[in-house]
Design a protein around this motif. Structure first.
Motif: not given
Length: 727
Positions: A81-108
């Motif tokens: 929809s908004m192009g690779i630069p925006i989609g990719g930058s949000i996608g990378i951020a979400l990927y890293i955020g998702t990976a770290f959120s796994i750690a948060l859930y498992l620590i809990g």
């Protein structure tokens, strides 16, 4: 290759979404929210948080029903929809955020698990339990996504049983009066909201499974909105139940209150573990699919795009998720990371909403089967960023900085998709509305905003004419260069796509470029001047090199007469091939009594020249030839007044010529011999005098440097330079 089993709405979207929504916040913090905010305050917080969830869910559902949704979830939607630069930058951020959120859930999970069984609760004990849980969930995902999805059914059942145990439990903490609002000693509502908000951020877990769905267009809207709706009902019902059954003091202080009032406490414990493990499992299933989709699009390294088995399971991407999550578990203290991670999610939701709004507003091809009002996307976008600012401005700025860096990197990487992004439609819509507004306004001698048709020719000095054309057009002016290809027959014109010239020289200067075939150069210029342009941004200036040796050309005379009749501003540059523009330090503007309109045009050009980086240290002189012995002070003051009105800093020189009556061009030779650029007005002359004027001007050009001749159109004001009237 055979296609593996795909999942429907319930298994593929609703279940992973609702399991992430009904997580640790519900079990461990909802009572605390009600205790601090009061029942009405808690309901307001829940509803406000769901405004973002509902608007984003509606937006992503609408976009999902417009175009084919592939693997990658939110990344896929944004990139298409908004192009690779925006989609990719949000996608990378979400990927890293998702990976770290796994750690948060498992620590809990590890803290609750160790505490329940009496194991050690030190940071190393939590790391060990968290790592074992991560290995187990990763192994489950590696064995089979289908098995992982089925496991989620058992976890969902455990959560349902725990909720039943809570609602049918017996409470010995009933309040005397139900607290409806927060009190002075309570924690501020914005802090309470910040703690609660992560509870509603789980609805994109199902969207991340888009590549494994039988019918994404049907499943994503239904599964996402059902999950958000069910979550909203449960949160409000549980908030009401807690407010009427537990006093605010216990709600504030006891995070395990649900276990104490439940009919069967182990059921609540099972629900907590199920919620944390299912949220982590959702990240383990969804995160690698985001990275895999980005790798297929060449945003991230191709090695992570490779999969295994019938469903192309993202094994390589899963291992990277494992490494990032394990790093988070080993760090142990993830408070700062968690704040930024939550901002990444909010940023993604904001862009999902604005993506829908722009698509519905600007894209004529946007035809979703799930239709909603476009303002819903705008509301969700504003709500996301308002909440980010209120919750944690520093974390918001940190998230923006990372995403901006990723955006710039992807723009430079120039990854292209075959699909068009929405920005082209947005700009076309903005331009369309702007042109209509401009065209509707009557132009009554407004400031000159140059729209130049430039004929620069083809020579080693072409770049200088292009450079000056861009300089005199100012910051907002438009320059279109035409290359005329002489073809006497001209039976077959160039195709429209062949007429567009995309050359680095023009791109760097910000000049549009076209090329066309013509059977006659002068007729070609006349035809372009007559027909080029469209309503709202009609060209107003013709610029070209000075035509030496054409003093006797009837075709040139006819062309010039037509251009004057069409009321174009004319700019002719005689370029000194030896001196060029010298050091870009001096510019002379020559005025005389007959330059009434040319003078104002010259002052506009002077303003643009000064604003140009290349000419920003230049000295400008206005030279006036006084042929009538008028008082020099009177002339100087009048010119100073004109110059001051146009905010151009110049040196004014009055040249008395009443006695000597030297020819105008001779005086120019005396004063401007070493000037880098001399600007002279073209007087009003008839066709019969044109040859003589060209001949005299050619002689002038032999003795001075680069010279620009100007002929102003009728839209310029008449400046009173005939000072003899003042006597």
């Amino acid at each position: 290759m055979a296609v593996g089993k795909k999942f429907g709405t319930f298994a593929g979207v609703f279940t992973p979404s609702i399991l992430t929504i009904l997580g640790v916040i519900m079990y461990m913090r909802l009572g605390w929210v009600v205790g601090n905010a009061g029942l009405i305050g808690a309901i307001m917080i829940i509803i406000l948080a769901h405004v973002i969830a509902v608007s984003t869910g509606l937006s992503v559902s609408s976009v999902a029903t417009d175009k084919k949704i592939g693997a990658g979830g939110v990344y896929y939607v944004l990139s298409r929809s908004m192009g690779i630069p925006i989609g990719g930058s949000i996608g990378i951020a979400l990927y890293i955020g998702t990976a770290f959120s796994i750690a948060l859930y498992l620590i809990g999970f590890a803290e609750s698990f160790n505490n329940y069984f009496g194991f050690g609760t030190s940071i190393n004990d939590v790391r060990l339990t968290g790592t074992i849980a991560l290995v187990g969930l990763t192994a489950l995902a590696l064995i089979s996504t289908s098995a992982a999805i089925k496991t989620q059914f058992f976890i969902l059942a455990a959560i349902i049983v725990s909720l039943v145990a809570v609602f049918f439990g017996n409470s010995s903490f009933e309040p005397e009066t139900v607290k409806m609002f927060s009190s002075e000693e309570s924690i501020p509502l914005e802090v309470v909201f910040a703690v609660f908000f992560p509870a509603v951020t789980g609805f994109t877990a199902g969207i991340a499974m888009s590549g494994d769905l039988e019918d994404p267009k049907r499943s994503i809207p239904r599964g996402t909105l059902y999950a958000i709706g069910v979550g909203l009902i449960i949160y409000i019902a549980l908030a009401v139940f807690l407010a009427y059954n537990v006093d605010s003091a216990n709600l504030k202080s006891d995070y395990n209150i649900l276990m104490k009032i439940a009919l069967f406490a182990p059921a609540v414990v099972a629900g907590i573990w199920g919620a944390t493990l299912s949220s982590a499992l959702g990240g383990i299933l969804g995160g690698p699919r985001i990275l895999q989709a980005m790798s297929v699009d060449k945003v991230t390294p191709p090695i992570f795009g490779k999969g295994r088995g019938k469903n192309n399971e993202p094994v390589n991407a899963l291992f990277l998720v494992f490494i990032i999550a394990e790093a988070g578990i080993l760090i142990g203290e993830l408070d700062v990371i968690a704040r930024v991670v939550s901002m990444f999610y909010l940023t993604a939701y904001g862009f999902i909403n604005i993506s829908y709004f722009l698509e519905s507003w600007a894209n004529p091809d946007f035809q979703p089967t799930f239709k909603i009002k476009s303002w819903i996307g705008l509301l969700g976008f504003m709500a996301c960023f308002a909440v980010m600012f209120k919750l944690d401005m520093l974390a918001m700025l940190g998230a923006f900085a990372v995403i901006a860096a990723l955006y710039i990197w992807l723009q430079r990487k120039e990854v292209k998709l075959q699909s068009n992004d929405v920005w082209r439609s947005v700009w076309e819509n903005v331009v369309n509305k702007g042109l209509k507004k401009i065209d509707a306004e009557v132009d009554e001698k407004s400031n000159w905003n140059p729209n130049i048709i430039l004929f620069s020719g083809q020579s080693e000095h072409q770049s200088y004419l292009l450079q000056l054309g861009k300089t005199v057009s100012g910051r907002t002016g438009i320059v279109t260069n035409f290359k005329l290809i002489l073809d006497k027959e001209n039976n077959k014109p160039l195709k429209r796509t062949e007429q567009i010239v995309r050359d680095e020289t023009f791109t760097d200067l910000g000049i549009f470029a076209r090329q066309i075939k013509v059977s006659n150069i002068y007729d070609g210029i006349t035809n372009i001047a007559t027909t080029y342009g469209f309503s709202g941004v009609e060209p107003n200036t013709i610029m070209m090199g000075w035509p030496k040796g054409l003093e006797n050309s009837t075709e040139y005379s006819k062309m010039t007469t037509t251009l004057i009749h069409l009321d174009y501003n004319l700019l002719y540059l005689d370029f000194d091939r030896n001196q060029k523009f010298g050091n870009y330090k001096t510019v002379d503007f020559w005025w005389r009594e007959t330059d009434s309109k040319n003078a104002e045009m010259m002052l506009n050009i002077a303003r643009f020249i000064i604003a140009s980086p290349r000419w920003n240290e230049t000295s400008i002189r206005v030279l006036f030839v006084n042929n009538n012995n008028v008082d020099k002070v009177l002339i100087h003051n009048k010119i100073h007044e004109l110059v001051e009105d146009l905010r151009v800093s110049v040196e004014i020189i009055i040249i008395n010529n009443a006695v000597e009556q030297k020819p105008f061009y001779d005086i120019i030779e005396d004063f401007s011999e070493n000037t880098d650029l001399t600007v002279v007005g073209i007087p009003n002359f008839g066709v019969e005098k044109q040859a003589k004027f060209v001949l005299k001007t050619n002689h002038l050009f032999e003795t001075i440097g680069s010279t620009l001749l100007v002929k102003a159109a009728n839209n310029f004001n008449v400046l009173d330079l005939d000072f003899i009237k003042k006597e």
